[in-house]
Design an enzyme around this catalytic site. Structure first.
Site, mmCIF file in Angstrom:
data_model
loop_
_atom_site.group_PDB
_atom_site.id
_atom_site.type_symbol
_atom_site.label_atom_id
_atom_site.label_comp_id
_atom_site.label_asym_id
_atom_site.label_seq_id
_atom_site.Cartn_x
_atom_site.Cartn_y
_atom_site.Cartn_z
ATOM 1 N N GLY A 170 0.795 -0.806 -0.122
ATOM 2 C CA GLY A 170 -0.017 0.220 0.072
ATOM 3 C C GLY A 170 0.913 0.609 0.130
ATOM 4 O O GLY A 170 2.450 0.958 -0.256
ATOM 5 N N TYR B 194 -14.977 1.234 9.140
ATOM 6 C CA TYR B 194 -13.524 1.580 9.604
ATOM 7 C C TYR B 194 -12.860 1.613 11.036
ATOM 8 O O TYR B 194 -12.977 1.201 11.196
ATOM 9 C CB TYR B 194 -13.315 2.453 7.624
ATOM 10 C CG TYR B 194 -11.740 3.225 8.198
ATOM 11 C CD1 TYR B 194 -10.796 2.008 7.752
ATOM 12 C CD2 TYR B 194 -11.319 4.403 8.615
ATOM 13 C CE1 TYR B 194 -9.353 2.425 7.662
ATOM 14 C CE2 TYR B 194 -10.021 4.319 8.582
ATOM 15 C CZ TYR B 194 -8.798 4.084 8.295
ATOM 16 O OH TYR B 194 -7.832 4.423 7.850
ATOM 17 N N LYS C 295 -11.421 -0.225 13.745
ATOM 18 C CA LYS C 295 -9.954 0.807 14.290
ATOM 19 C C LYS C 295 -10.683 0.916 15.965
ATOM 20 O O LYS C 295 -8.836 0.192 16.622
ATOM 21 C CB LYS C 295 -9.793 1.915 13.671
ATOM 22 C CG LYS C 295 -9.144 1.666 11.773
ATOM 23 C CD LYS C 295 -8.013 0.579 11.764
ATOM 24 C CE LYS C 295 -7.262 1.146 10.291
ATOM 25 N NZ LYS C 295 -5.867 0.189 10.162
HETATM 26 P P1 NAD Z 1 -3.593 1.790 1.380
HETATM 27 O O1 NAD Z 1 -4.935 1.235 0.562
HETATM 28 O O2 NAD Z 1 -2.759 2.352 -0.009
HETATM 29 O O3 NAD Z 1 -2.783 0.141 1.688
HETATM 30 C C1 NAD Z 1 -3.381 -0.514 2.383
HETATM 31 C C2 NAD Z 1 -2.737 -2.240 2.033
HETATM 32 O O4 NAD Z 1 -3.373 -2.770 2.590
HETATM 33 C C3 NAD Z 1 -2.755 -2.475 0.874
HETATM 34 O O5 NAD Z 1 -1.739 -2.876 0.147
HETATM 35 C C4 NAD Z 1 -3.952 -3.609 0.804
HETATM 36 O O6 NAD Z 1 -3.906 -4.298 0.065
HETATM 37 C C5 NAD Z 1 -3.532 -4.294 1.682
HETATM 38 N N1 NAD Z 1 -4.716 -5.150 2.668
HETATM 39 C C6 NAD Z 1 -6.185 -4.979 2.891
HETATM 40 N N2 NAD Z 1 -6.985 -5.474 3.259
HETATM 41 C C7 NAD Z 1 -5.768 -6.905 3.469
HETATM 42 C C8 NAD Z 1 -5.909 -8.192 4.062
HETATM 43 N N3 NAD Z 1 -7.288 -8.860 4.599
HETATM 44 N N4 NAD Z 1 -5.063 -8.453 4.330
HETATM 45 C C9 NAD Z 1 -3.707 -7.993 3.651
HETATM 46 N N5 NAD Z 1 -3.513 -6.942 2.534
HETATM 47 C C10 NAD Z 1 -4.516 -6.536 2.763
HETATM 48 O O7 NAD Z 1 -3.932 2.558 2.914
HETATM 49 P P2 NAD Z 1 -2.231 3.261 3.645
HETATM 50 O O8 NAD Z 1 -3.014 4.525 2.959
HETATM 51 O O9 NAD Z 1 -1.254 3.226 2.879
HETATM 52 O O10 NAD Z 1 -3.233 2.601 4.803
HETATM 53 C C11 NAD Z 1 -2.358 2.447 5.616
HETATM 54 C C12 NAD Z 1 -2.525 2.141 7.535
HETATM 55 O O11 NAD Z 1 -2.738 3.405 8.100
HETATM 56 C C13 NAD Z 1 -3.949 1.620 6.868
HETATM 57 O O12 NAD Z 1 -4.110 0.297 8.545
HETATM 58 C C14 NAD Z 1 -4.795 2.329 7.125
HETATM 59 O O13 NAD Z 1 -6.094 2.962 7.960
HETATM 60 C C15 NAD Z 1 -4.096 3.141 8.222
HETATM 61 N N6 NAD Z 1 -3.982 5.037 7.765
HETATM 62 C C16 NAD Z 1 -3.267 5.319 6.853
HETATM 63 C C17 NAD Z 1 -3.968 6.506 6.467
HETATM 64 C C18 NAD Z 1 -4.120 7.527 6.047
HETATM 65 O O14 NAD Z 1 -3.952 9.198 5.322
HETATM 66 N N7 NAD Z 1 -2.930 7.421 4.557
HETATM 67 C C19 NAD Z 1 -4.629 7.747 7.936
HETATM 68 C C20 NAD Z 1 -5.148 7.013 9.467
HETATM 69 C C21 NAD Z 1 -5.318 6.050 8.980
#
Ligand code: NAD
Ligand code: UDP
Length: 310
Positions: free
Chosen positions: A11, A144, A148
């Protein structure tokens, strides 16, 4: 050399974290099922002898020896996490349970990517870690938000019951290279719309606010938190707050675009105000976001420009 497991490694944040940890001389095991992650994001690492990739769904248990686990697996963009809300909820809850069981068995340190969404449509601004939040448990964001929140509950119970070494990062809106161009979040939407000359889609009247953190600053915070001994939740983000209208104007200016803003309905439960209070991280981690929004958006713009040309 530390052995570090990252779930959600393909991700946006996972791939940026992988790059930094490999650069620092660690051995990284990336795990992902490509639900929202991109193969392109892990491609540069596949030839690195200190990197191993495992395709796996975190809803199912897994056994991997590591010193540290960053549990990032979960779709993060509203359209993606709402597409299959039951999958999202299971990913959060079974995903953290499996990570906690692994940490219990192996003694690994575990950091959870939690979120500002635990505060819901917050009644206070900025949001600090003591605030319990205002989440609609039945709405379209609940899969979500509640997933969380439940994950945080499990982490704290595993710590109390089994003494696990845990970290909880409450991440606020982060942007930068390796975001999926189609993931529907405001930064990827506005920047691509502006670069392509398409209309900028503002949801509602655009008076809602978000505070945007460049990914390098967030990664620094995650690493500082992992190195610390702080097991309570910590806000990580950049407090520079914009209304969505002002953010659209900034993107238009920086991309030198003539795109027009159009106004579309505001999705249900869209939080009205979001800004992190990062005093705790400042005081206890020495955390300070450094990248100005103009510089971060310019770098992100270059990344999206290349992706559009592909
Ligand atoms: P993203 O969607 O780019 O990455 C998430 C990754 O998790 C993806 O590669 C996806 O394929 C993988 N994934 C999802 N479900 C899965 C499963 N069941 N098994 C294995 N892999 C799985 O999102 P991101 O922005 O990189 O977010 C990463 C983490 O940070 C997440 O947990 C998200 O909740 C948290 N987060 C991100 C933000 C933000 O602004 N980017 C803000 C708050 C929290
Ligand atoms: N938003 C918008 N237009 C878009 C995408 C998002 O106006 O094309 C708004 C959305 O309604 C929210 C804010 O931008 O108020 C941030 O949305 P995003 O999906 O990036 O993340 P959120 O913080 O809501 O999880």
């Amino acid at each position: 050399m530390k052995k570090i497991l990252i779930t959600g490694a393909a991700g946006f944040i996972g791939s940026n974290l992988t790059k930094r940890l490999l650069n620092e001389g660690n051995y990284v095991i990336g795990l992902d099922n490509f639900y929202t992650g991109l193969r392109e994001n892990i491609e540069p690492f596949l030839t690195n002898q200190n990197y191993k990739f495992i395709q796996h769904n975190v809803i199912e248990p897994y056994e991997i020896e590591a010193d540290e686990i960053y549990n990032l697996a979960c779709p993060a963009s509203p359209p993606h996490y709402q597409k299959d809300p039951i999958f999202t909820f299971k990913t959060s809850v079974f995903g953290i349970l499996n990570a906690l069981e692994l940490a219990k068995k192996t003694g690994a340190k575990l950091l959870q990517a939690s979120t500002s969404e635990v505060y819901g449509d917050a009644k206070i601004c900025p949001q600090d870690e003591k605030y319990f939040g205002n989440v609609n448990p039945n709405g379209i964001r609940a899969c979500y938000d509640e997933g969380k929140r439940a994950a945080e509950t499990l982490i704290c119970d595993y710590k109390r019951l089994y003494g696990l070494d845990v970290r909880i990062a409450r991440i606020f809106n982060t942007y930068g290279e390796n975001m999926d161009i189609n993931d529907g979040r405001v930064v990827s939407n506005f920047v691509t719309q502006a670069l392509c000359g398409n209309n900028i889609t503002i949801y509602g009247d655009g008076s809602q606010t978000r505070s945007f953190c460049y990914v390098d600053d967030l990664i620094e915070g995650l690493i500082l938190l992992m190195k610390s001994n702080i097991s309570q939740p910590v806000n990580l983000g950049n407090p520079c707050e914009f209304t969505i209208c002002d953010f659209a104007k900034l993107v238009l200016e920086l991309t030198n675009s003539n795109s027009k803003c159009i106004y579309l309905p505001l999705p249900q439960d869209d939080p009205a105000k979001r800004r992190p209070d990062i005093s705790f991280a400042r005081e206890h981690l020495g955390y300070e976001p450094k990248v100005k929004i103009e510089d971060g958006i310019k770098k992100t713009m270059e990344y999206f420009r290349k992706r559009i040309e592909k």
